[in-house]
Structure formats: C-alpha cells, structure tokens
Design an enzyme around this catalytic site. Structure first.
Site, PDB file in Angstrom:
ATOM      1  N   ARG A  92      14.229  25.554  68.415  1.00 31.77           N
ATOM      2  CA  ARG A  92      14.057  24.299  69.143  1.00 31.77           C
ATOM      3  C   ARG A  92      15.009  24.273  70.338  1.00 31.77           C
ATOM      4  O   ARG A  92      16.060  23.635  70.306  1.00 31.77           O
ATOM      5  CB  ARG A  92      14.316  23.113  68.213  1.00 31.77           C
ATOM      6  CG  ARG A  92      13.323  23.040  67.060  1.00 31.77           C
ATOM      7  CD  ARG A  92      13.672  21.896  66.121  1.00 31.77           C
ATOM      8  NE  ARG A  92      12.738  21.823  65.003  1.00 31.77           N
ATOM      9  CZ  ARG A  92      12.844  20.953  64.002  1.00 31.77           C
ATOM     10  NH1 ARG A  92      13.865  20.101  63.979  1.00 31.77           N
ATOM     11  NH2 ARG A  92      11.967  20.944  63.023  1.00 31.77           N
ATOM     12  N   ASP A 145      16.866  23.446  73.738  1.00 33.82           N
ATOM     13  CA  ASP A 145      17.193  22.152  74.338  1.00 33.82           C
ATOM     14  C   ASP A 145      16.615  22.015  75.739  1.00 33.82           C
ATOM     15  O   ASP A 145      16.086  22.973  76.315  1.00 33.82           O
ATOM     16  CB  ASP A 145      18.719  21.983  74.411  1.00 33.82           C
ATOM     17  CG  ASP A 145      19.350  21.716  73.055  1.00 33.82           C
ATOM     18  OD1 ASP A 145      18.627  21.269  72.142  1.00 33.82           O
ATOM     19  OD2 ASP A 145      20.563  21.952  72.907  1.00 33.82           O
ATOM     20  N   TYR A 158      19.769  35.545  71.714  1.00 34.63           N
ATOM     21  CA  TYR A 158      19.896  34.719  72.912  1.00 34.63           C
ATOM     22  C   TYR A 158      20.723  35.476  73.949  1.00 34.63           C
ATOM     23  O   TYR A 158      21.580  36.296  73.612  1.00 34.63           O
ATOM     24  CB  TYR A 158      20.614  33.405  72.607  1.00 34.63           C
ATOM     25  CG  TYR A 158      19.776  32.364  71.914  1.00 34.63           C
ATOM     26  CD1 TYR A 158      19.095  31.386  72.652  1.00 34.63           C
ATOM     27  CD2 TYR A 158      19.675  32.334  70.524  1.00 34.63           C
ATOM     28  CE1 TYR A 158      18.339  30.410  72.017  1.00 34.63           C
ATOM     29  CE2 TYR A 158      18.913  31.363  69.879  1.00 34.63           C
ATOM     30  CZ  TYR A 158      18.249  30.404  70.643  1.00 34.63           C
ATOM     31  OH  TYR A 158      17.495  29.452  70.012  1.00 34.63           O
ATOM     32  N   ARG A 166      25.816  27.836  73.725  1.00 34.53           N
ATOM     33  CA  ARG A 166      26.406  27.182  74.896  1.00 34.53           C
ATOM     34  C   ARG A 166      27.871  26.811  74.643  1.00 34.53           C
ATOM     35  O   ARG A 166      28.714  26.936  75.542  1.00 34.53           O
ATOM     36  CB  ARG A 166      25.590  25.956  75.280  1.00 34.53           C
ATOM     37  CG  ARG A 166      24.211  26.304  75.847  1.00 34.53           C
ATOM     38  CD  ARG A 166      23.346  25.072  75.996  1.00 34.53           C
ATOM     39  NE  ARG A 166      23.981  24.074  76.855  1.00 34.53           N
ATOM     40  CZ  ARG A 166      23.595  22.800  76.921  1.00 34.53           C
ATOM     41  NH1 ARG A 166      22.572  22.379  76.176  1.00 34.53           N
ATOM     42  NH2 ARG A 166      24.207  21.964  77.732  1.00 34.53           N
TER      43      ARG A 166
END
Length: 242
Positions: free
Chosen positions: A50, A52, A110, A195
C-alpha cells in the site's frame, strides 16, 4: 472462478497512494474503474504494497478474482488503453486461486533515490539533498540493517501491526555521479519504514547524528528519536518476490 495477477508500474505523483479513498485519486481505484469498463463487473483488487501518496512503483503486484471468460492478452491491452498514461500494466497472468498479492509475498524490494545536484528531470523521482553527505557512513548504516531487527523506531507511530520485527536480506547504497541510490529487500516493511530509514541515514551522513546514535535506534522502539521521513518522491516499490 479465475484468479488474475497483474504487474503494475506507476508514477504516483498525482495520486493519494495505492489504496482506494473516497475523495482522492488512487492507483487501485483507477485500475478497478478500467476493469469495470472492460469486464462489466465490479472488481476489487488486492495490492502487494500500500504505497503512500507520491510514492512510485516499478513492480507492484495485484490480483483479483472473476468468473468471466476473457483473453489475458486482450485484457492487458484494454487496461493499458483505458488507464491514464502514468499507470501501465506490464503483465496479466492467471494464477492459482490461493494466490494473494499481499499475503503470498515472501520479499519486497524498495529503492530510494537522492540527488546531490538539482535536476529538472528527476524532481518527481528523487530527493534533492543540499547537504554534503558522506557515502561511507551511508554504506556503514545500511550494513547494520541486515538481519532480523525491530524497526519500531522507523515506522509511523499509529501503525497497527502485531509486531515490528522485519528481516532485511539486502541493504546497500550505490553512487553514480550526483545520484545516491538505496536498495533494500526484506520479508516485510512497516508503514513509512524506508522513508524513515532514509531520512535518518541522511542525518547521519551529513553529521547531524553519530553512527552510535543511529545504531542505537535499531531496536529502541522510539520513533521520536529517529530522523524525519524522506520525501515520497524518491521511493519506488521495485519488485515483489513470491
């Protein structure tokens, strides 16, 4: 009943994220709307991650179930013909009924891109960091992420999860000219984890915190002690491994 797997690439700049929301555009809603127009049935898709608002994907995976008889090649063409240009379906495959894009995943990868020089072309896909960064400290920080740890210090405080432990299989920084790229693979990621890690590693590499400070955050369980989250633009869901 058929179970259909999609591999999706998207530029998340103008979206509120992957997940459908009532009053904001999302990747999920766009794909479901296109499927409704093609298959003439209401489809609910499940995504592997999911992402952002403002986060991108090169290899997001989604699946949905339908009893309809359709050709997979034709469905892919129909989706790419009706979706906005910033969403592309790379593949459409039929998979076993027990496959679930999120729960069947074993690993996700990622990447996060930083540029140390301003770039007009990369502004929507990177974080322009104006501080002088020490690449050796970035690499040292990435090395200490390897293995199983609690990453509670690096996730959003309102995250609703059973536990905060993740196993990191790959964590490395590379440099090419003015670009710094962080790639991380783990069995699971907490909300905002990449992040937060990136923002804290930048604090380390610019001399704002010490290496000992960074290392102590792993397993500490205190988000308020870690650095700020890096902006969403530099983050990309690269691939999902099953």
């Amino acid at each position: 009943m058929r179970n259909i797997k999609l591999v999706v690439e998207y530029d998340g700049t103008r979206y509120s994220g992957w997940q459908r929301q009532e009053n904001a555009p999302s990747i999920q809603a766009e794909i479901e709307q296109s499927l409704l127009g093609i298959l003439h049935e209401k489809i609910v898709i499940a995504g592997a991650g999911r992402t952002d608002a403002g986060v991108h994907a090169r290899g997001q995976v989604a699946n949905f179930k339908s009893p309809a008889a359709f050709d997979l090649f034709t469905l892919r063409g129909g989706l790419n013909g009706t979706l906005p240009d910033d969403i592309v379906i790379h593949s459409v495959d039929e998979v076993p009924l027990d496959f679930h894009a999120r729960y069947s995943a074993r690993k996700r990868t990622y990447s996060y891109t930083i540029t140390t020089e301003p770039s007009a072309l990369l502004r929507a896909f990177s974080w322009h960091v104006r501080y002088k960064l020490d690449p050796a400290l970035l690499s040292r920080a990435a090395d200490c992420l390897m293995g199983e740890h609690s990453f509670q210090s690096f996730c959003k405080m309102q995250s609703e999860v059973d536990h905060y432990r993740c196993t990191v299989y790959e964590a490395a920084w590379t440099r090419e000219g003015s670009l710094l790229r962080f790639v991380v693979t783990a069995d699971r990621f907490l909300h905002g984890m990449v992040r937060a890690l990136t923002g804290t590693m930048v604090d380390l590499a610019r001399g704002y915190i010490s290496y000992d400070d960074f290392e102590s955050l792993i397993g500490a369980g205190d988000r308020t002690e870690a650095g700020p989250a890096a902006p969403p633009a530099g983050l990309v869901l690269e691939r999902v491994i099953y």
